[in-house]
Design an enzyme around this catalytic site. Structure first.
Site, PDB file in Angstrom:
ATOM      1  CB  CYS A  49     -56.587  15.753  12.842  1.00  0.00           C
ATOM      2  SG  CYS A  49     -57.077  15.342  11.160  1.00  0.00           S
ATOM      3  N   PRO A 113     -62.601   9.530   2.152  1.00  0.00           N
ATOM      4  CG  PRO A 113     -61.283   7.881   1.132  1.00  0.00           C
ATOM      5  CD  PRO A 113     -61.523   9.370   1.158  1.00  0.00           C
TER       6      PRO A 113
END
Length: 427
Positions: A49, A113
C-alpha cells in the site's frame, strides 16, 4: 549492475501509488513480462500500500528507462504520468535502499516489521517465477539477515508502532471509551489482524470481520470472538459500525458514498470513523466529504504516528551504521564475483598440470625407477611447470616497463620485499 526503480509514500501521493500497484494474481505475469521485454536478467517486484518497487540486475546501458517504459505500459500509463514520482538507485545505493526497506527505516512507520514479511513474499514470487538469479537472490538473503541483526541488536521494534496501531490510536483519541463501540474490519490480511489486536487490547465492544470468503476470515475472527460476514453483506450491516478499518487487495472501491449515506441515516447521523489503509483505496474519496464521517487514508496517518516514534529514532541511527557496514560487505562479495571465472580457470590449469606430471611419475615407477626418484621428478617438474609462465610474464612485464604487474604479483603471491640483488629485506 543492480538497480531499484519505484515510488513510495514519500515520493508519490496515494492517487499515484494506487495506479502502479501489482495485484498478487498478476505478479508472475508481470515478472515474466519484465524479464522478456526489457534487458533485465534478474527481477523482483515489491508492491504494498505504501510502495511499488522493482529490483533488478542488468548489464545494459541505462536500463531504468526501459523498465520505466515497461511499468507504464503494464499499468496503461504514460511514462510522463509517473516520471516525476519515480526514484532510481543503482549498485551500492540500490543495496543500501533494500537494506533500509527490510529494516523498516524507509517505512511510513519507522521500524515497522510488516515490510520484512512483504519483502519475503516478493522474494518467493520472483523465485517461483524463475526471475531470481544468483546476485539478486543473494542480495535479498543478505537483506533478511541484516534485518534480523538490526531487530535483535537495536530497539527498533521495541514499541508497538504500525499503521494499524496508528489507526486505532486515532480512533481512541476521537471516541475515548471503546467498550460501547462496534468495529467493522474489511479484509482478513496481516494489517487488519494487527488492527483487530490493537482494538481488542483497547477493549472494543464488538468486532465484525467482512471478507470475500468467510473461510479465509474465520481464523482471524476466532482470535477475537468476532462475527464474520461477506463483502456483499456490508451495505446491510454498515450502520452498526462506529469504527471501520479497511485493507483489501480489491482493484475497485468496496464502499461508495451512497451506501455510507444510507448508513448514516439509519444511525441518525451518529459519527463514523473510517480508516482506508488499502492501495488502491477501498473507500471512495467522496465519502470523506460527508458530514459525520471522519475518513483517513494511509497518508493522513503520518502526523498521528509521529508521537510514537521517539523511542525508535536512536535505534534507527544505530541501524544505519549496521547497514553501512553491510552494504560494504555485500558490494565486496559482488566485486569478488568478477574473479570467479579467473580463479576457476587458474585452478583447472593447475589441476591439468598435476595430472600430467603425476602420470609421468607413475610411469617411472612402473618402469622400475625408485619411488624417491619418481617423487623428486614430480616435485621438480610440477614446480617448474607451474612457475614457468608466471615468471616469463613477469620478465616481459619488466622489459615493457609494466611495473604495476610486478607489484600485483607481489600482492597476489604474498612475496617478501627484496633488494635489487634479490636479497630479502628484513622488516
Amino acid at each position: 549492475m543492480l538497480f531499484t526503480l519505484g515510488v513510495n509514500h514519500k515520493s508519490a501521493p496515494v492517487g499515484i501509488r494506487e495506479r502502479v500497484v501489482f495485484s498478487p494474481d498478476r505478479m508472475e505475469e508481470a515478472l515474466n513480462g519484465l524479464t522478456q521485454s526489457t534487458p533485465v536478467e534478474e527481477a523482483a517486484i515489491l508492491s504494498t500500500c505504501n510502495r511499488t518497487e522493482i529490483y533488478f540486475r542488468s548489464e545494459a546501458h541505462q536500463p531504468t528507462d526501459r523498465v520505466l517504459h515497461w511499468l507504464g505500459e503494464f499499468h496503461r500509463l504514460k511514462p510522463s504520468e509517473i516520471q516525476p514520482y519515480i526514484y532510481r538507485h543503482h549498485d551500492d545505493d540500490a543495496v543500501r535502499h533494500l537494506l533500509r526497506v527490510a529494516c523498516g527505516l524507509d517505512s511510513l512507520v519507522l521500524g515497522e516489521p510488516q515490510i520484512l514479511g512483504q519483502l519475503k513474499g516478493a522474494y518467493q514470487n520472483a523465485n517461483s517465477s524463475g526471475t531470481l538469479g544468483r546476485q539478486l537472490g543473494r542480495l535479498f538473503q543478505h537483506a533478511f539477515s541484516v534485518a534480523k541483526n538490526v531487530r535483535t541488536s537495536t530497539a527498533i521494534g521495541s514499541s508497538p508502532v504500525s499503521v494499524a496501531f496508528a489507526a486505532v490510536s486515532l480512533a481512541k483519541q476521537i471516541w475515548g471509551d471503546m467498550k460501547p463501540l462496534t468495529a467493522l474490519m474489511i479484509g482478513a490480511g496481516e494489517t487488519v489482524e494487527l488492527a483487530a489486536r490493537h482494538l481488542s487490547t483497547n477493549e472494543i465492544g464488538r468486532i465484525i470481520v467482512a471478507n470475500r470468503t468467510v473461510e479465509r476470515a474465520k481464523p482471524l475472527a476466532d482470535q477475537f470472538n468476532a462475527e464474520v460476514i461477506t463483502l456483499q453483506e456490508i451495505p446491510n450491516r454498515l450502520a452498526e459500525a462506529d469504527i471501520l478499518i479497511s485493507s483489501t487487495a480489491s482493484p475497485l472501491p468496496i464502499l461508495g458514498k451512497g451506501a455510507v449515506e444510507r448508513a448514516l441515516k439509519v444511525r441518525k447521523h451518529r459519527p463514523m470513523f473510517m480508516v482506508d489503509i488499502a492501495v488502491p483505496r477501498d473507500i471512495e474519496p467522496e465519502v470523506g466529504k460527508l458530514d459525520d464521517v471522519y475518513l483517513y487514508t494511509v497518508d493522513d496517518l503520518e502526523e498521528v504516528i509521529q508521537e510514537n516514534l521517539q523511542s525508535r529514532r536512536e535505534a534507527a541511527r544505530q541501524a544505519e551504521e549496521i547497514i553501512e557496514s553491510q552494504v560494504d560487505t555485500f558490494m565486496g562479495w559482488l566485486r569478488a564475483q568478477d574473479a570467479v571465472s579467473t580463479i576457476c580457470a587458474f585452478r583447472d590449469k593447475a589441476h591439468s598440470m598435476q595430472l600430467e606430471v603425476l602420470d609421468k611419475s607413475l610411469q617411472m615407477v612402473a618402469a622400475g625407477k625408485s619411488p624417491e626418484e619418481a617423487l623428486g621428478f614430480l616435485a621438480h617438474t610440477l614446480t617448474n611447470k607451474f612457475l614457468h609462465e608466471p615468471c616469463d610474464s613477469m620478465n616481459q612485464a619488466a622489459r615493457d616497463g609494466k611495473l604495476e604487474l610486478i607489484d600485483a604479483a607481489h600482492a597476489l603471491f604474498k612475496l617478501p620485499e627484496t633488494d635489487t640483488s634479490g636479497h630479502k629485506i628484513s622488516s
